[in-house]
Design a protein around this motif. Structure first.
Motif, PDB file in Angstrom:
ATOM      1  N   SER A   1       0.812  -1.218   0.000  1.00  0.00           N
ATOM      2  CA  SER A   1       0.000   0.000   0.000  1.00  0.00           C
ATOM      3  C   SER A   1       0.847   1.271   0.000  1.00  0.00           C
ATOM      4  O   SER A   1       0.320   2.363  -0.200  1.00  0.00           O
ATOM      5  CB  SER A   1      -0.934   0.006   1.219  1.00  0.00           C
ATOM      6  N   TRP A   2       2.159   1.152   0.206  1.00  0.00           N
ATOM      7  CA  TRP A   2       2.995   2.348   0.233  1.00  0.00           C
ATOM      8  C   TRP A   2       3.087   3.017  -1.138  1.00  0.00           C
ATOM      9  O   TRP A   2       3.034   4.229  -1.263  1.00  0.00           O
ATOM     10  CB  TRP A   2       4.412   1.997   0.702  1.00  0.00           C
ATOM     11  N   THR A   3       3.254   2.191  -2.168  1.00  0.00           N
ATOM     12  CA  THR A   3       3.428   2.704  -3.533  1.00  0.00           C
ATOM     13  C   THR A   3       2.568   1.904  -4.489  1.00  0.00           C
ATOM     14  O   THR A   3       2.593   0.670  -4.444  1.00  0.00           O
ATOM     15  CB  THR A   3       4.910   2.593  -3.973  1.00  0.00           C
ATOM     16  N   PRO A   4       1.803   2.556  -5.364  1.00  0.00           N
ATOM     17  CA  PRO A   4       1.030   1.807  -6.359  1.00  0.00           C
ATOM     18  C   PRO A   4       1.958   0.933  -7.203  1.00  0.00           C
ATOM     19  O   PRO A   4       3.072   1.344  -7.555  1.00  0.00           O
ATOM     20  CB  PRO A   4       0.388   2.906  -7.206  1.00  0.00           C
ATOM     21  N   ALA A   5       1.512  -0.266  -7.524  1.00  0.00           N
ATOM     22  CA  ALA A   5       2.360  -1.207  -8.263  1.00  0.00           C
ATOM     23  C   ALA A   5       2.851  -0.629  -9.576  1.00  0.00           C
ATOM     24  O   ALA A   5       3.997  -0.855  -9.980  1.00  0.00           O
ATOM     25  CB  ALA A   5       1.576  -2.497  -8.513  1.00  0.00           C
ATOM     26  N   TYR A   6       1.971   0.140 -10.255  1.00  0.00           N
ATOM     27  CA  TYR A   6       2.346   0.680 -11.566  1.00  0.00           C
ATOM     28  C   TYR A   6       3.430   1.748 -11.468  1.00  0.00           C
ATOM     29  O   TYR A   6       4.031   2.118 -12.486  1.00  0.00           O
ATOM     30  CB  TYR A   6       1.120   1.242 -12.286  1.00  0.00           C
ATOM     31  N   ALA A   7       3.714   2.232 -10.266  1.00  0.00           N
ATOM     32  CA  ALA A   7       4.700   3.303 -10.095  1.00  0.00           C
ATOM     33  C   ALA A   7       6.049   2.787  -9.601  1.00  0.00           C
ATOM     34  O   ALA A   7       6.957   3.583  -9.357  1.00  0.00           O
ATOM     35  CB  ALA A   7       4.173   4.356  -9.133  1.00  0.00           C
ATOM     36  N   THR A   8       6.201   1.463  -9.468  1.00  0.00           N
ATOM     37  CA  THR A   8       7.448   0.920  -8.933  1.00  0.00           C
ATOM     38  C   THR A   8       8.485   0.715 -10.028  1.00  0.00           C
ATOM     39  O   THR A   8       8.159   0.570 -11.213  1.00  0.00           O
ATOM     40  CB  THR A   8       7.195  -0.435  -8.242  1.00  0.00           C
ATOM     41  N   VAL A   9       9.746   0.681  -9.607  1.00  0.00           N
ATOM     42  CA  VAL A   9      10.848   0.417 -10.547  1.00  0.00           C
ATOM     43  C   VAL A   9      10.708  -0.988 -11.137  1.00  0.00           C
ATOM     44  O   VAL A   9      10.961  -1.206 -12.328  1.00  0.00           O
ATOM     45  CB  VAL A   9      12.201   0.561  -9.828  1.00  0.00           C
ATOM     46  N   ALA A  10      10.302  -1.947 -10.303  1.00  0.00           N
ATOM     47  CA  ALA A  10      10.143  -3.324 -10.777  1.00  0.00           C
ATOM     48  C   ALA A  10       9.137  -3.411 -11.909  1.00  0.00           C
ATOM     49  O   ALA A  10       9.364  -4.105 -12.905  1.00  0.00           O
ATOM     50  CB  ALA A  10       9.720  -4.225  -9.616  1.00  0.00           C
ATOM     51  N   MET A  11       8.009  -2.708 -11.760  1.00  0.00           N
ATOM     52  CA  MET A  11       6.996  -2.726 -12.812  1.00  0.00           C
ATOM     53  C   MET A  11       7.535  -2.083 -14.082  1.00  0.00           C
ATOM     54  O   MET A  11       7.331  -2.603 -15.203  1.00  0.00           O
ATOM     55  CB  MET A  11       5.734  -2.007 -12.347  1.00  0.00           C
ATOM     56  N   ALA A  12       8.227  -0.972 -13.948  1.00  0.00           N
ATOM     57  CA  ALA A  12       8.774  -0.293 -15.124  1.00  0.00           C
ATOM     58  C   ALA A  12       9.770  -1.184 -15.852  1.00  0.00           C
ATOM     59  O   ALA A  12       9.741  -1.302 -17.087  1.00  0.00           O
ATOM     60  CB  ALA A  12       9.429   1.017 -14.709  1.00  0.00           C
ATOM     61  N   ASP A  13      10.651  -1.839 -15.100  1.00  0.00           N
ATOM     62  CA  ASP A  13      11.636  -2.737 -15.713  1.00  0.00           C
ATOM     63  C   ASP A  13      10.953  -3.895 -16.429  1.00  0.00           C
ATOM     64  O   ASP A  13      11.333  -4.276 -17.549  1.00  0.00           O
ATOM     65  CB  ASP A  13      12.575  -3.287 -14.636  1.00  0.00           C
ATOM     66  N   THR A  14       9.945  -4.466 -15.772  1.00  0.00           N
ATOM     67  CA  THR A  14       9.238  -5.616 -16.350  1.00  0.00           C
ATOM     68  C   THR A  14       8.538  -5.239 -17.645  1.00  0.00           C
ATOM     69  O   THR A  14       8.603  -5.964 -18.649  1.00  0.00           O
ATOM     70  CB  THR A  14       8.223  -6.176 -15.346  1.00  0.00           C
ATOM     71  N   LEU A  15       7.864  -4.090 -17.642  1.00  0.00           N
ATOM     72  CA  LEU A  15       7.141  -3.660 -18.836  1.00  0.00           C
ATOM     73  C   LEU A  15       8.093  -3.358 -19.993  1.00  0.00           C
ATOM     74  O   LEU A  15       7.781  -3.640 -21.154  1.00  0.00           O
ATOM     75  CB  LEU A  15       6.290  -2.432 -18.526  1.00  0.00           C
ATOM     76  N   ARG A  16       9.260  -2.800 -19.687  1.00  0.00           N
ATOM     77  CA  ARG A  16      10.233  -2.526 -20.755  1.00  0.00           C
ATOM     78  C   ARG A  16      10.734  -3.829 -21.388  1.00  0.00           C
ATOM     79  O   ARG A  16      10.881  -3.923 -22.611  1.00  0.00           O
ATOM     80  CB  ARG A  16      11.407  -1.721 -20.195  1.00  0.00           C
ATOM     81  N   LEU A  17      10.989  -4.825 -20.543  1.00  0.00           N
ATOM     82  CA  LEU A  17      11.441  -6.112 -21.079  1.00  0.00           C
ATOM     83  C   LEU A  17      10.326  -6.818 -21.851  1.00  0.00           C
ATOM     84  O   LEU A  17      10.575  -7.468 -22.870  1.00  0.00           O
ATOM     85  CB  LEU A  17      11.944  -7.002 -19.943  1.00  0.00           C
ATOM     86  N   LEU A  18       9.091  -6.679 -21.373  1.00  0.00           N
ATOM     87  CA  LEU A  18       7.960  -7.245 -22.112  1.00  0.00           C
ATOM     88  C   LEU A  18       7.838  -6.604 -23.494  1.00  0.00           C
ATOM     89  O   LEU A  18       7.531  -7.271 -24.486  1.00  0.00           O
ATOM     90  CB  LEU A  18       6.659  -7.038 -21.331  1.00  0.00           C
ATOM     91  N   ALA A  19       8.080  -5.291 -23.563  1.00  0.00           N
ATOM     92  CA  ALA A  19       8.024  -4.599 -24.851  1.00  0.00           C
ATOM     93  C   ALA A  19       9.073  -5.148 -25.808  1.00  0.00           C
ATOM     94  O   ALA A  19       8.824  -5.289 -27.009  1.00  0.00           O
ATOM     95  CB  ALA A  19       8.233  -3.100 -24.639  1.00  0.00           C
TER      96      ALA A  19
END
Length: 265
Positions: A90-108
């Motif tokens: 609950s501290w940080t929305p999942a879509y705003a985390t570094v892990a999510m950003a890294d994962t989405l870039r690799l998925l792209a």
């Protein structure tokens, strides 16, 4: 060809096959570097011009994969997911985390490399994307009550492993084909790489062994075949319905073995 030369060729070819096997099982810059050195050590004086050209192309492909900047990005994603487990969801929305950003870039990257994933589910990039998509879903569903830390870390590790495999797959396949052709030139026994396919949901592969191509198909439990309660592997020659060999799977080697096989493609 003298006996001494034949033994030398065989030694170098076995070293190349060992390097291929290691790079396939653990694809990373160090193993690709070892594969590159094994390719350089391969005797080429008896190669015809097209095989010599193929040798140079494969060597360049391996060196290109070895220097891929995707490897550090994959490591960064894996570390970022581990760091995410130290945070309350609950501290940080999942879509705003570094892990999510890294994962989405690799998925792209996966979707950019393999646009027709639906038609090629066993392609390394397709399988990497499947794991990455599961990782995104896990991160989005995390709650304070159910953080799913262990599941998220395992899925991230699986995504990272499949990504590394996808990065190295083209180079390793090229090296496998080259080793098979080199064996022919050296008058040794050629063994080609596994070429995956899917037939009605059943995974399988073809492989050239000696002068014959065989088709291996993993079949699950089928009540029509009570002698194979845990499934089987059927071997055919392409174009023929005759089963050349049939290998029984056991309770220990059935579902998990099939899953591991598909993951190794």
């Amino acid at each position: 060809m003298t006996t001494a030369v034949a033994v030398d060729h065989r030694t170098m070819l076995l070293a190349l096959r060992a390097a291929i096997r290691t790079a396939r099982q653990n694809p990373e810059p160090s193993t690709l570097g070892a594969l590159s050195r094994a390719l350089l050590a391969l005797p080429t004086e008896s190669f015809h011009w097209s095989l010599e050209d193929g040798h140079q192309r494969v060597l360049k492909a391996v060196e290109f994969a070895e220097g891929s900047q995707l490897f550090p990005r994959i490591d960064h994603m894996d570390d970022a997911v581990t760091d995410l487990t130290r945070m309350v969801p609950s501290w940080t929305p999942a879509y705003a985390t570094v892990a999510m950003a890294d994962t989405l870039r690799l998925l792209a990257v996966c979707h950019d490399r393999r646009a027709d994933m639906e038609d090629r589910p066993l392609d390394p990039w397709s399988r990497a994307a499947e794991a990455g998509t599961r990782l995104v879903a896990i991160m989005l569903r995390r709650t304070d009550a159910r953080p799913a830390d262990a599941l998220m870390v395992r899925t991230a590790a699986e995504f990272a492993a499949r990504m590394r495999m996808a990065v190295a797959s083209g180079a390793v396949l090229g090296a496998s084909n080259l080793a098979s052709e080199a064996a022919r030139v050296y008058r040794l026994f050629p063994i080609g790489p596994r070429m995956p396919f899917e037939n009605g949901g059943s995974p399988g592969w073809t492989r050239r062994v000696g002068g014959t191509t065989y088709r291996f198909e993993l079949l699950g439990v089928d009540w029509h075949h009570p002698d194979y309660p845990h499934g089987r592997v059927e071997v055919r020659i392409p174009g023929s319905y005759e089963v050349v060999r049939s290998f029984t799977l056991t309770a220990r080697t059935s579902r998990k073995a099939i899953d591991r096989f598909v993951s190794s493609l």
